[in-house]
Design a protein around this motif. Structure first.
Motif, PDB file in Angstrom:
ATOM      1  N   ALA B 800       0.834  -1.212   0.000  1.00 54.30           N
ATOM      2  CA  ALA B 800       0.000   0.000   0.000  1.00 54.30           C
ATOM      3  C   ALA B 800       0.864   1.255   0.000  1.00 54.30           C
ATOM      4  N   THR B 801       1.883   1.296   0.847  1.00 56.83           N
ATOM      5  CA  THR B 801       2.704   2.516   0.907  1.00 56.83           C
ATOM      6  C   THR B 801       3.473   2.717  -0.379  1.00 56.83           C
ATOM      7  N   MET B 805       3.101   6.083  -2.492  1.00 47.90           N
ATOM      8  CA  MET B 805       4.255   6.983  -2.527  1.00 47.90           C
ATOM      9  C   MET B 805       4.205   8.031  -3.631  1.00 47.90           C
ATOM     10  N   PRO B 806       4.121   7.614  -4.913  1.00 48.79           N
ATOM     11  CA  PRO B 806       4.109   8.643  -5.975  1.00 48.79           C
ATOM     12  C   PRO B 806       2.917   9.568  -5.858  1.00 48.79           C
ATOM     13  N   ILE B 807       1.797   9.028  -5.405  1.00 47.78           N
ATOM     14  CA  ILE B 807       0.608   9.886  -5.303  1.00 47.78           C
ATOM     15  C   ILE B 807       0.839  10.952  -4.247  1.00 47.78           C
ATOM     16  N   VAL B 808       1.345  10.495  -3.103  1.00 50.61           N
ATOM     17  CA  VAL B 808       1.551  11.456  -2.016  1.00 50.61           C
ATOM     18  C   VAL B 808       2.592  12.501  -2.415  1.00 50.61           C
ATOM     19  N   LEU B 809       3.637  12.037  -3.092  1.00 56.99           N
ATOM     20  CA  LEU B 809       4.657  12.999  -3.532  1.00 56.99           C
ATOM     21  C   LEU B 809       4.039  14.024  -4.467  1.00 56.99           C
ATOM     22  N   LEU B 838       8.009   8.676   5.734  1.00 54.86           N
ATOM     23  CA  LEU B 838       7.851   7.990   7.016  1.00 54.86           C
ATOM     24  C   LEU B 838       7.166   6.646   6.817  1.00 54.86           C
ATOM     25  N   MET B 839       6.149   6.673   5.974  1.00 57.00           N
ATOM     26  CA  MET B 839       5.393   5.443   5.758  1.00 57.00           C
ATOM     27  C   MET B 839       6.286   4.366   5.142  1.00 57.00           C
ATOM     28  N   SER B 844       8.912  -0.880   5.570  1.00 59.22           N
ATOM     29  CA  SER B 844       9.976  -1.828   5.239  1.00 59.22           C
ATOM     30  C   SER B 844      11.162  -1.739   6.171  1.00 59.22           C
ATOM     31  N   GLY B 845      11.045  -0.963   7.190  1.00 56.66           N
ATOM     32  CA  GLY B 845      12.164  -0.854   8.119  1.00 56.66           C
ATOM     33  C   GLY B 845      13.095   0.260   7.714  1.00 56.66           C
TER      34      GLY B 845
END
Lengths: 514, 956
Positions: B800-801, B805-809, B838-839, B844-845
């Motif tokens: 999900a993250t 990612m690209p969307i949030v960016l 952060l997500m 993934s650590g």
């Protein structure tokens, strides 16, 4: 418009950013840039002092917005004096930090140091009350970082006291700012000075509440009773060069009081009158007594020095609380003195800590001399400027309603400081630790106890800078005092400041000059 | 009286200080060179002084003025008249003898360089006192003598007596000095000047001033403490812990004479009143008798001399107190005589100590056979002290008795003469004891060290003084007659008609008293053993014990008070702060006029009610559940969300967006941090404490609420209207909030991103510091006690993250770009992007994500501040102030025309700083986590369905 005015803020800010960005892994590189920056700051501050010394008040309109809408920097004699003092102290401290190796005992000493200078300079220069808050934040967070530099349980614990008390102060600053904004509708200090003097009658109570809250905020910074509790632990446990730099940090509070409660909430405002000066005087007298009690009762040198700072702040605030031209002049003189004296004391004590000898708790010779000089200065004994400062304050409080009280408190506490310092000093420097003290191998050829570790020459030299500045200040006390008297007069005149910022005729009826 | 202006005077005053530099260095060239370097400066000053003698002899004065702090009236003004000349001669003359004596007295193990440095500093300070014209300057030197004598008395620092004696001397004389400061300030006010030259002309004004009595008392406090007058006499005997040369110098010619000098100096303006007479002469009389009585029974040679000094100082004080010119003349004469015989006596005592290794009179006796030279010198000088004719002490004692005989005290004409005779009798007694019990009698065989006469270097100085004793004693008029005339003139400020000094005056009451004293003194010596036993049995207060206990007690009490007040109890600090603030606020509120606001209330709708209930409920829950930290965090989150809703409700979308994003970021970071802390707060406070804190909290809350209510119910005009009008035309943006942030008040924002950056740096430094301390070991021994999900990096979250990612960016970029005109901006965009990152890290650590991150977070912060700063600096190049913005419109096909503003670059700086600060904080937390042994995953998720067989974890 003279861009140099913003340089004392920008230079350290950009330098610190550069250090964080590109030099954080190389201590030598940071040292080089940090020293260069400090030297440049001294030069800039000297230039600005020269600029302000003819009595003109320079205004720098950030973003080219007209006051009171944009933020302005104001360079007058007072701010120039504070800048010069800060930069001189900063150079000495950074050299000491390098010489003693303190800067390498944790991360980011030099960037934080630069940011700290930026915050202090910004607070001295700004002509905007909210901007003052921002710089209080900058110098608070940077000073917290410096205070806990190197870590350690005791230090972190007292760092917590420091940061919590001061964050509480910051919160209160916002309350005060909100209240004052609601009453005056402005954040610009000059504009606020105008608005406060033409307040609708029903607004006076809220204005007084805002001003009182603000005074408490500044009192926390200046470590005045009863919000001084954070200071002894913080100063005693801070790394020595940081404690030495903190000598100017308490002065930021004193400066803010001096500025705001002369320019804005001056005694000529009908609702104010002598309210704040009386409040301040009471607090100052108690602070001085509390500090002196601490000095007399202290078991360790660093804690004693911290209480001495408390006492000196009390003395300084007494002078400010007099709220007369002579009192303000004396306050400025004592401010310069007590900054240098406290720095000298903390650096000397750090040398003591670093170099406990096999026979005594402290080495003799130069270190003992430095301590002796600093103790004399802090206790206000002749011939150094501390004595002159106290004399000025006694003189200024002559024929005021509280004269007998002020004189008694200042003189009795002076005795307490003297006795306190002789108790600790003779114990540290004179009392042999070791029953075999008389072994000749324990003494150098001058007859001084040999320190356990050789002292770093740069640290020794840097520790001489504040006392040397103090000696110069003492010798040049006459001319210096003339300058400071002019500074006090300019500060108390109010109208020139307000007109420099807002233009001529800003005051419908100019307030009485005092 | 003519006055000369002469720079020599300043040079004389400066020479000892210049001379103080050399011994400390010259000791490296040897002990002789060291002593010579000190002697050179003293000799030069002495010679210079003598060049001024002829004019002084003619009653003329010298002066020299250097302005120091004219605004305070504190100037380095010097003045030399007969009195100053007398003292300067004594200070420098005896000083030279002391330097000579000390060279041979100090042993090889004593640091001689330090000794001479201190001695010269002291000499300079003393000289300063007697040459000062400015009374404030005199106070400066006065305190300097206290400081330098502290160093001298504590010279043998390894002995407790030395340390305690030094501290006591400084405390007592320092106290007097402080009183003197106040006294001199009052004197200056009453006289209208701080210069003696003026002050000495204003007797009437000063004595008529209402300040006269307090001033007199304060000045006399200074003089009495310095001159060891009862009840401040106790420090002097304990100052005997100093090496004998120091005692000889301080207690004959200098330190203790400073108080007498002060009284003599101000005699013309202060004396002659009842207050002066009763205070000064009574104190002197008591001191004289008491000191002499104690001196007789002291077994320590130096203690005997110390108390005799106290007694003689009392005698001179009494004479000055009488207020008559004859008494003042006698005082001047006795100052001269006492200096001569007492310096010599101390030196002989030092020789005895040096040779026999003891100072206890009970262990001595018969020394005249073993050390005849010393014995001769001691007997001559002691005879002078006893007041035997043909020794100089006799003459001034006679004058004293003469004055005493004519003095009535409160109508009683017998009191003073009788007591003065008793004083003289006791004085004779201890002098005889000094001779009889040390030098006379049979030779003993139990000296700690077999004595013999010392080398010439050690006895030269006392020998010279003994010659003076005899010369003055036999030919008084020829030797000191004219000198005494100018001294007496200077003390009294008049031209006196003096009778020539004679040994034989015929049968006078004074002679009778003198005879009684001498015979009585002998009688006391003969009856010494029973008297000594009687004295031993008398209860006597031990001043040192009392003083030490006073200091010790005040040290302890002060320590207790200060430490209890500042014990690090943060809750109490904050409680005092909060209570004080509320109280001060209320009091301030009451002092001013207040009219309640007239603004209409807004209508209350459902959302308001729900929001209010939520905030109250969440806050109340925090109080109730505050021991469960995770729960508290969630509850705080509720508060934050409601606050953002309030912003929305009142049409502040920017604030709402900021609040929400800040809330998310801080909650995540706090959550991570909580992981390393105990999960439960233990109960540590009593109910009473909690009740108190609760009351304070409620009061503070009500006060703040009341204040907010008072403010928000008012209409007020502010500068915000200007921002509305100028945001677009001046700042090029329609989002006023953003224009305020990046333009109107961009400087504030510049400061705030720096705050954020510093905070991240501090977190980093703090985490690093934690890594090498006790905390680090505790982290390394961390045991995960609670049950956690084994699936630390769940597949669903990773996927999900990754998709998000690209969307949030993109959203971040969008918010950033539109910020100037629509809600958004660099700060919010920075937080949004930080959340996206952060997500990833959470999914993934940290280590896995970190490997894929190409920039260091420090750099982000650095660049952020740099870019913001450089944007502002850019304005300089077009001649505008820092942070002046510019904007314009750009049209590039096929995109529509868009706006470019410099503010955007500034906002980029904000953006970078925010991202960097958040990520650096995360990095630090992850480092701490690693220290606790948290494993590092090499693949993005714990269970990767595409590689089902691989081992996906290794230990980090």
């Amino acid at each position: 418009m003279n861009h140099w005015i913003v340089a004392p803020v920008l230079l350290p800010a950009m330098l610190a950013a550069l250090m964080v960005m590109a030099m954080r892994h190389d201590l030598v590189l940071q040292r080089v840039f940090s020293v260069a920056g400090s030297v440049a700051l001294v030069a800039i501050a000297a230039g600005l002092y020269w600029l302000a010394s003819d009595g003109t008040i320079e205004v720098y309109k950030l973003g080219n917005w007209q006051p009171p809408f944009g933020i302005v920097l104001v360079l007058d004699r007072l701010s120039a004096t504070m800048l010069l003092l800060t930069s001189g102290l900063g150079l000495g401290v950074v050299l000491y930090a390098i010489g003693s190796g303190w800067d390498g005992r944790g991360w980011h000493f030099h960037p934080l140091f630069s940011f700290q200078l930026m915050g202090i300079n910004g607070a001295f220069l700004t002509g905007d009350a909210f901007n003052l808050f921002v710089f209080f934040e900058v110098l608070l967070i940077a000073s917290y970082g410096l205070m806990i530099h190197g870590g350690g349980g005791m230090r972190l614990r007292s760092g917590l006291q420091y940061v919590v008390m001061n964050l509480a102060g910051s919160t209160l600053f916002l309350f005060a700012m909100g209240t004052l904004y609601a009453v005056t509708g402005t954040l610009n200090m000059a504009d606020m000075a105008v608005k406060v003097r033409s307040l609708a009658p029903g607004d006076e109570a809220l204005m007084m509440v805002g001003a009182t809250l603000l005074l408490i905020v500044f009192a926390i910074k200046a470590a005045a009773f009863p919000v001084q509790f954070w200071l002894p632990g913080t100063y005693a446990n801070a790394p020595a060069p940081v404690a030495a730099l903190f000598a100017i940090l308490t002065k930021v509070g004193a400066y803010a009081i001096l500025r705001m409660y002369t320019l804005v909430f001056g005694a000529d405002v009908p609702a104010v009158g002598s309210y704040f000066s009386e409040l301040l005087m009471a607090s100052a007298l108690v602070s001085l007594v509390v500090g002196s009690i601490g000095v007399l009762g202290a078991k360790q040198l660093p804690r004693q020095a911290a209480f001495a700072v408390l006492a000196s702040m009390g003395t300084l605030l007494i002078a400010i609380g007099l709220n007369t031209s002579a009192g303000t002049g004396a306050a400025l003189f004592y401010l310069v003195h007590s900054t240098l004296a406290a720095a000298a004391l903390f650096l000397a004590i750090d040398l003591v800590r670093d170099a406990q000898g096999p026979t005594t708790r402290a080495p003799g010779g130069l270190v003992a001399t430095l301590f002796f000089i600093a103790a004399i200065a802090v206790a206000g004994m002749p011939p150094l400027s501390g004595f002159l400062g106290k004399l000025l304050i006694l003189d200024a409080s002559r024929n005021t309603p509280h004269m007998v009280l002020i004189w008694s408190v200042i003189l009795v506490t002076s005795l307490m400081l003297i006795v306190g310092f002789t108790l600790r000093g003779s114990r540290y420097f004179w009392k042999p630790l070791d029953p075999n003290w008389h072994d000749p191998g324990n003494f150098d050829e001058d007859g001084n106890p040999v320190p356990a570790l050789p002292l770093n020459p740069l640290a020794l030299a840097a520790a001489c800078i504040p006392p040397a500045l103090m000696v110069i200040f003492t010798l040049a006390a006459g001319p210096a005092m003339r300058e400071l008297e002019a500074t006090a007069q300019q500060l108390r005149a109010r109208t020139p400041y307000v007109e420099a910022v807002l233009g001529p005729g800003a005051f419908a009826t100019p307030p009485a000059e005092e | 009286m003519t006055a000369h202006l002469d720079v020599t005077l300043a040079l004389i005053a400066a020479l000892p200080f210049i001379g103080a530099v050399f011994p400390g260095l010259m000791i490296r060239a040897g002990r002789d060179a060291c002593a010579m370097s000190a002697g050179w400066a003293t000799l030069s000053a002495f010679i210079l002084l003598m060049t001024l003698a002829p004019a002084v002899w003619h009653g003329e004065t010298y002066s020299f003025r250097i302005n120091w702090m004219p605004m305070l009236g504190l100037n380095a003004n010097f003045r030399l008249d007969g009195l100053g000349f007398l003292f300067a001669t004594m200070i420098l003359g005896i000083g030279m003898l002391i330097i000579l004596y000390a060279r041979f007295y100090l042993s090889r193990s004593d640091p001689m360089g330090q000794f001479y440095v201190y001695l010269m500093l002291f000499q300079g300070a003393m000289l300063g006192i007697v040459l000062s014209d400015n009374v404030l300057m005199m106070v400066v030197f006065w305190e300097l003598t206290s400081l330098s004598s502290f160093l001298l008395i504590g010279y043998w620092k390894h002995t407790p007596d030395g340390r305690q004696g030094a501290r006591m001397a400084l405390a007592v004389t320092g106290m007097g000095g402080l009183a003197l400061i106040a006294g001199m300030l009052l004197l200056g006010e009453a006289a209208g000047s701080y210069d003696l030259t003026d002050i000495l002309q204003r007797r009437e004004a000063i004595q008529a001033s209402p300040l006269y009595l307090p001033m007199l008392i304060l000045i006399l406090l200074g003089a009495f403490t310095k001159s060891a007058q009862f009840p401040f006499h106790f420090w002097l005997p304990h100052a005997m812990a100093a090496p004998t040369p120091v005692s000889a110098y301080l207690h004959s010619a200098t330190m203790v004479k400073a108080g007498l000098f002060l009284m003599a100096r101000l005699w013309p303006v202060l004396s002659g009143t009842d207050a002066w007479f009763y205070i000064v002469s009574t104190t002197g009389l008591v001191t004289m008798v008491l000191g002499a009585a104690i001196a007789i029974f002291k077994d320590d040679l130096k203690a005997l001399l110390a108390y005799s000094t106290v007694s003689h100082l009392g005698l001179i004080t009494m004479l000055l107190g009488f207020g008559t010119t004859a008494a003042a003349t006698a005082a001047g004469f006795h100052i001269i005589n006492h200096t001569i015989f007492k310096a010599a006596l101390f030196m002989t005592a030092g020789i005895v100590d040096h040779e026999t290794h003891t100072r206890s009179i009970k262990r001595l006796g018969g020394l005249r056979h073993l050390m005849p030279i010393t014995a001769t010198l001691a007997i001559i000088t002691a005879a002078s002290m006893a007041g035997i004719p043909y020794f100089n002490g006799f003459l001034s004692k006679e004058m004293m008795l003469e004055s005493a005989a004519h003095t009535t005290w409160d109508g009683n004409g017998l009191l003073v003469p009788v007591l003065a005779t008793i004083g003289a009798l006791l004085s004779a007694a201890y002098s005889f004891r000094y001779i009889g019990h040390v030098f006379l009698g049979p030779v003993r065989d139990d000296y700690p060290h077999k004595p013999h006469d010392p080398g010439f270097g050690l006895w030269a100085a006392p020998a010279f003084l003994s010659v003076l004793v005899l010369a003055i004693g036999i030919f008084p008029q020829a030797v000191v007659g004219s000198f005494l005339q100018i001294v007496a003139d200077a003390i009294t400020g008049q031209h006196l008609h003096m009778h020539p000094l004679k040994v034989w005056h015929g049968l006078t009451p004074a002679l009778l008293m003198s005879a009684i004293a001498t015979v009585g003194g002998l009688a006391v010596l003969l009856a010494f053993t029973p008297l000594d036993r009687l004295w031993e049995s008398l209860p006597k207060p031990d001043a040192k014990r009392i003083f030490d206990r006073m200091v010790e007690t005040s040290h302890d009490i002060c320590g207790t008070i200060a430490n209890h007040m500042h014990d690090g109890q943060l809750t109490r600090y904050v409680a005092i702060f909060a209570t004080g603030t509320v109280a001060a606020g209320i009091i301030a509120f009451v002092t001013g006029d207040y009219l309640p606001g007239t603004r209409d209330m807004l209508p209350v709708d459902l959302i308001d009610v729900v929001g209010t209930i939520l905030v109250i409920a969440a806050t109340a829950s925090i109080v109730v559940f505050h021991r469960s930290r995770l729960l508290v965090l969630v509850l705080i989150g509720i508060n934050g969300l409601v606050v953002s809703l309030i912003f929305v409700r009142f049409s502040a979308p920017d604030l709402a967006m900021t609040q929400v994003t800040v809330e998310v970021v801080t909650l995540i970071l706090l959550l991570l941090a909580l992981h390393f802390l105990p999960k439960i707060t233990p109960r540590e406070t009593s109910w009473a404490r909690r009740g108190r804190d609760g009351a304070i909290a409620i009061a503070a809350g009500l006060a703040v609420g009341g204040l907010a209510f008072a403010l928000m119910t008012r209409d007020f005009s502010t500068i915000s209207g200007y921002y509305w009008e100028n945001a677009k035309p001046g700042g090029g943006g329609t989002n006023v909030v953003n224009v305020i942030l990046v333009d109107f008040r961009g400087y504030d924002t510049f400061g705030e991103i720096i705050v954020l950056g510093i905070a991240a740096l501090v977190i980093f430094a703090l985490a690093e510091a934690l890594m090498n301390g006790r905390a680090s070991r505790r982290l390394a021994n961390w045991e995960v006690t609670q049950r956690y999900s084994r699936d630390r990096h769940p597949l669903m979250m990773v996927v999900a993250t990754r998709v998000m990612m690209p969307i949030v960016l993109m959203v971040g970029v969008y918010i950033f770009l539109r910020g100037h005109n629509q809600p958004g901006g660099g700060f919010i965009a920075g937080l949004v992007v930080a959340i996206a990152l952060l997500m990833q890290y959470m999914a993934s650590g940290f280590a896995w994500a970190q490997d894929r991150m190409k920039f260091a977070y420090h750099t982000f912060i650095g660049w952020g501040v740099m870019i913001a700063g450089l944007t502002g600096i850019g304005a300089w190049f077009v001649g505008r102030p820092f942070l002046t913005s510019a904007y314009g419109y750009v049209h590039i096909e096929p995109i529509e025309e868009f706006e470019l503003a410099t503010a955007m670059a500034f906002d980029l700086g904000v953006f970078l700083a925010v991202v960097g600060a958040v990520m650096l904080a995360l990095y630090c937390l992850s480092r701490i986590a690693r220290r606790t042994g948290e494993t590092v995953n090499v693949t993005p998720m714990d269970f990767d369905p595409s590689h089902p067989t691989e081992t996906t974890q290794e230990n980090g």
